[in-house]
Design a protein around this motif. Structure first.
Motif, PDB file in Angstrom:
ATOM      1  N   LEU A   1      81.326  17.364  25.192  1.00  0.00           N
ATOM      2  CA  LEU A   1      80.619  18.648  25.930  1.00  0.00           C
ATOM      3  C   LEU A   1      79.478  18.607  26.478  1.00  0.00           C
ATOM      4  N   VAL A   2      78.499  17.725  26.165  1.00  0.00           N
ATOM      5  CA  VAL A   2      77.185  17.424  26.709  1.00  0.00           C
ATOM      6  C   VAL A   2      77.332  16.901  28.150  1.00  0.00           C
ATOM      7  N   PHE A   3      76.618  17.142  29.138  1.00  0.00           N
ATOM      8  CA  PHE A   3      76.639  16.845  30.372  1.00  0.00           C
ATOM      9  C   PHE A   3      78.210  17.113  30.932  1.00  0.00           C
ATOM     10  N   ALA A   4      78.845  18.054  30.631  1.00  0.00           N
ATOM     11  CA  ALA A   4      80.175  18.535  31.022  1.00  0.00           C
ATOM     12  C   ALA A   4      80.110  19.515  32.234  1.00  0.00           C
ATOM     13  N   TRP A   5      79.335  19.285  33.036  1.00  0.00           N
ATOM     14  CA  TRP A   5      79.364  20.252  34.383  1.00  0.00           C
ATOM     15  C   TRP A   5      80.655  20.445  34.906  1.00  0.00           C
ATOM     16  N   ASP A   6      81.474  19.533  34.986  1.00  0.00           N
ATOM     17  CA  ASP A   6      83.009  19.351  35.625  1.00  0.00           C
ATOM     18  C   ASP A   6      83.939  20.031  34.513  1.00  0.00           C
ATOM     19  N   PHE A   7      83.380  20.935  33.518  1.00  0.00           N
ATOM     20  CA  PHE A   7      84.379  21.188  32.359  1.00  0.00           C
ATOM     21  C   PHE A   7      85.480  22.222  33.006  1.00  0.00           C
ATOM     22  N   SER A   8      85.180  23.067  33.908  1.00  0.00           N
ATOM     23  CA  SER A   8      86.226  23.762  34.691  1.00  0.00           C
ATOM     24  C   SER A   8      86.744  23.381  35.838  1.00  0.00           C
ATOM     25  N   ASN A   9      86.961  21.914  35.832  1.00  0.00           N
ATOM     26  CA  ASN A   9      87.516  20.986  36.954  1.00  0.00           C
ATOM     27  C   ASN A   9      88.938  21.458  36.918  1.00  0.00           C
ATOM     28  N   PRO A  10      89.640  21.707  37.992  1.00  0.00           N
ATOM     29  CA  PRO A  10      91.048  22.327  38.299  1.00  0.00           C
ATOM     30  C   PRO A  10      92.242  21.316  37.633  1.00  0.00           C
TER      31      PRO A  10
END
Length: 186
Positions: A157-166
């Motif tokens: 989850l850390v550095f997961a800026w693309d977490f909401s990736n389609p």
């Protein structure tokens, strides 16, 4: 040395003009009651700050800063942050403000205005760095435990800026991520 000049309402005009405070009744007991109320207000505002600073500021701002700087998804939705502010902070604050004075409120001497401030360094450290940090650690522990129980480790989850990736994230589809995010924030 006097810190405040007091005049009676029935006193002469010169005394009333030079006084810092004028008693409207000719009873000095109203002065004692005013001092008691002033001390009560001071103590209750300090209690209110001790209550609001850790939960209302630190514990709600830390997840936002961690989201911005470390890319961890928000542990609380913005709607829930507003609900927490409106419901828990508001009603708890009202209770603290109307709290009765302690029995010994008049036994203490006058406070030192150069040392005894409403918001002191001790109060800030105790509120933010102790209580607020404990609240944040507890909340983040539950947040990371939730995601870990659904197959996403805390370090993912850390550095997961693309977490909401389609296209999804870490083996989960985008729809599953949305559902889990909503569950984790509730």
């Amino acid at each position: 040395k006097a810190d405040v000049g007091v005049a009676m309402c029935s006193g002469v005009d010169i005394a009333r003009d030079s006084a810092d405070m004028i008693l409207l009744s000719n009873n000095f007991n109203s002065l004692v009651a005013g001092i008691r109320e002033g001390r009560l207000v001071f103590v209750n505002i300090q209690k209110l700050l001790s209550y609001l600073l850790p939960a209302g500021n630190f514990a709600e701002l830390l997840p936002v800063f961690i989201h911005i700087f470390l890319g961890v998804p928000l542990s609380l939705s913005l709607f829930l942050m507003i609900i927490i502010c409106v419901c828990t902070d508001l009603f708890g604050s009202i209770v603290i403000i109307y709290e009765d004075p302690e029995i010994d409120v008049m036994e203490n001497g006058p406070r030192n205005t150069s040392k005894d401030h409403l918001l002191s360094l001790n109060l800030l450290l105790r509120s933010c760095l102790f209580v607020g940090l404990l609240e944040s650690i507890a909340a983040f522990s539950l947040f990371f435990w939730f995601w870990n129980s659904h197959g996403i480790r805390p370090e993912d989850l850390v550095f997961a800026w693309d977490f909401s990736n389609p296209n999804g994230y870490s083996g989960l589809t985008a729809d599953e991520i949305i559902i889990l995010t909503n569950q984790s924030q509730s």
